[in-house]
Design an enzyme around this catalytic site. Structure first.
Site, PDB file in Angstrom:
ATOM      1  CG  ASN A 154      -1.828   1.133   1.347  1.00 14.84           C
ATOM      2  OD1 ASN A 154      -1.428   2.254   1.087  1.00 14.84           O
ATOM      3  ND2 ASN A 154      -3.062   0.885   1.724  1.00 14.84           N
TER       4      ASN A 154
ATOM      5  CG  HIS B  15       0.803   6.122   4.867  1.00 16.15           C
ATOM      6  ND1 HIS B  15      -0.127   7.101   5.175  1.00 16.15           N
ATOM      7  CD2 HIS B  15       0.302   4.964   5.327  1.00 16.15           C
ATOM      8  CE1 HIS B  15      -1.129   6.540   5.825  1.00 16.15           C
ATOM      9  NE2 HIS B  15      -0.900   5.246   5.926  1.00 16.15           N
TER      10      HIS B  15
ATOM     11  CG  HIS C 194      -8.319   4.090   1.077  1.00 14.74           C
ATOM     12  ND1 HIS C 194      -8.484   3.933   2.431  1.00 14.74           N
ATOM     13  CD2 HIS C 194      -9.543   4.467   0.602  1.00 14.74           C
ATOM     14  CE1 HIS C 194      -9.733   4.191   2.767  1.00 14.74           C
ATOM     15  NE2 HIS C 194     -10.399   4.524   1.675  1.00 14.74           N
TER      16      HIS C 194
ATOM     17  NE  ARG D  44      -9.319   8.857   4.314  1.00 17.92           N
ATOM     18  CZ  ARG D  44      -9.802   8.214   5.387  1.00 17.92           C
ATOM     19  NH1 ARG D  44      -9.316   7.038   5.736  1.00 17.92           N
ATOM     20  NH2 ARG D  44     -10.744   8.766   6.121  1.00 17.92           N
TER      21      ARG D  44
ATOM     22  NE  ARG E  80      -7.365  11.286   5.934  1.00 16.69           N
ATOM     23  CZ  ARG E  80      -7.773  10.713   7.064  1.00 16.69           C
ATOM     24  NH1 ARG E  80      -6.983   9.878   7.693  1.00 16.69           N
ATOM     25  NH2 ARG E  80      -8.960  10.974   7.564  1.00 16.69           N
TER      26      ARG E  80
ATOM     27  CD  GLU F 120      -7.003  -0.335   1.235  1.00 17.42           C
ATOM     28  OE1 GLU F 120      -7.081   0.753   1.826  1.00 17.42           O
ATOM     29  OE2 GLU F 120      -6.229  -1.224   1.583  1.00 17.42           O
TER      30      GLU F 120
ATOM     31  CB  THR G  48      -9.301   1.614   7.483  1.00 17.73           C
ATOM     32  OG1 THR G  48      -8.866   2.204   6.269  1.00 17.73           O
ATOM     33  CG2 THR G  48     -10.620   0.907   7.286  1.00 17.73           C
TER      34      THR G  48
ATOM     35  CD  GLU H 263      -7.335  -6.107   3.247  1.00 14.85           C
ATOM     36  OE1 GLU H 263      -7.611  -5.709   2.099  1.00 14.85           O
ATOM     37  OE2 GLU H 263      -6.545  -5.518   4.000  1.00 14.85           O
TER      38      GLU H 263
ATOM     39  CG  HIS I   8      -5.606  -1.832   9.380  1.00 15.95           C
ATOM     40  ND1 HIS I   8      -5.323  -1.222  10.564  1.00 15.95           N
ATOM     41  CD2 HIS I   8      -5.982  -0.850   8.530  1.00 15.95           C
ATOM     42  CE1 HIS I   8      -5.531   0.076  10.436  1.00 15.95           C
ATOM     43  NE2 HIS I   8      -5.933   0.327   9.215  1.00 15.95           N
TER      44      HIS I   8
END
Ligand code: PXP
Length: 241
Positions: free
Chosen positions: A7, A10, A43, A45, A49, A70, A101, A151, A191
């Site tokens: 992922n 970030h 993701h 969102r 962000r 996602e 999340t 998931e 996660h």
């Protein structure tokens, strides 16, 4: 053997701190692929962000493995996803004020809307995964809704404070993975996973895919920091550039 999807959200979080073009999540995705990742997860969102709309088609086009998008069960994001056609979508719950999340989706609620959205993706031959807690009811509903995969949210496991908590939360995940497998659902997990807690999850034979982001990006900063400082000192001393 469980495969890693990285992922890169970030990387985009750091980029968005300056609203410029670097660090580039696509560049990170390509590095992840050359290091052995079998997929890239992002993701989009609703609050944008980190990942931005234009990242989604760019990353889909630029990577060589699969894109797992996602997303919330939100019409605006569904429309974008239909256009971009990622290889896989993973539905997650989303709250505007959350840091990340929090918890899995509660798919026992709003089944008709969820089913319609799932069918829309399946009609487009996009694999549908649902991010849920390792809860029997949720897993059975995922099957009823004709999802391809679940998931399992490993957040509670990764936050467990005592050995007893770790053991009981791991047991729950193992039981969930068995049920999902018996129902014909592919099992993914993610996660809060890091190099210290991933082993027990990777040891569950039916877990096919692990989605990991924060710990990899965090570790990359620490592993890469001294090289970046040395590179800068080199540029200062040679006065090139
Ligand atoms: N899986 C899902 C569904 C997520 O929402 C996230 C966080 O974006 C992850 C996996 C990755 O979690 P982490 O960044 O803690 O590795």
């Amino acid at each position: 053997m469980a495969k890693l999807c990285v992922n890169v959200d970030h990387v985009a979080t750091v980029r968005q701190a300056r609203m410029i073009t670097n660090p580039d999540p696509l560049e990170a995705a390509l590095l992840a692929e050359s290091a052995g990742a079998v997929g890239i997860t992002i993701h989009l969102r609703e609050d944008r962000r980190h990942i931005q709309d234009k990242d989604v088609p760019r990353i889909k086009k630029g990577i060589n493995t699969k894109l797992n998008l996602e997303m919330a069960l939100a019409n605006e994001i569904v429309e974008i996803a239909h256009k971009v056609k990622p290889h896989q979508v993973t539905f997650v719950p989303e709250k505007r004020r959350e840091i990340t999340t929090e918890g899995g989706l509660d798919i026992t609620k709003g089944r008709r809307k969820t089913k319609k959205i799932i069918d829309g993706f399946k009609d487009r031959k996009i694999v549908v995964s649902l991010f849920i807690d390792p809860d029997e009811d949720q897993i059975r509903v995922a099957h009823d809704l004709s999802a391809d995969a679940i998931e399992i949210n490993t957040g509670a496991y990764s936050e467990a404070g005592t050995k007893r908590e770790i053991k009981s939360r791991l047991r729950k995940i193992e039981k969930g993975a068995i049920l999902a497998n018996n129902l014909g659902l592919a099992t993914h997990a993610g996660h809060g996973l890091n190099v210290n807690n991933v082993g027990a999850i990777a040891a569950i034979s039916t877990v096919e895919e692990l989605n990991i982001g924060h710990s990899i990006v965090s570790r990359a900063i620490m592993i890469g920091f001294s090289s970046a400082v040395k590179e800068m000192i080199g540029a200062i001393t040679t006065r090139i550039g």
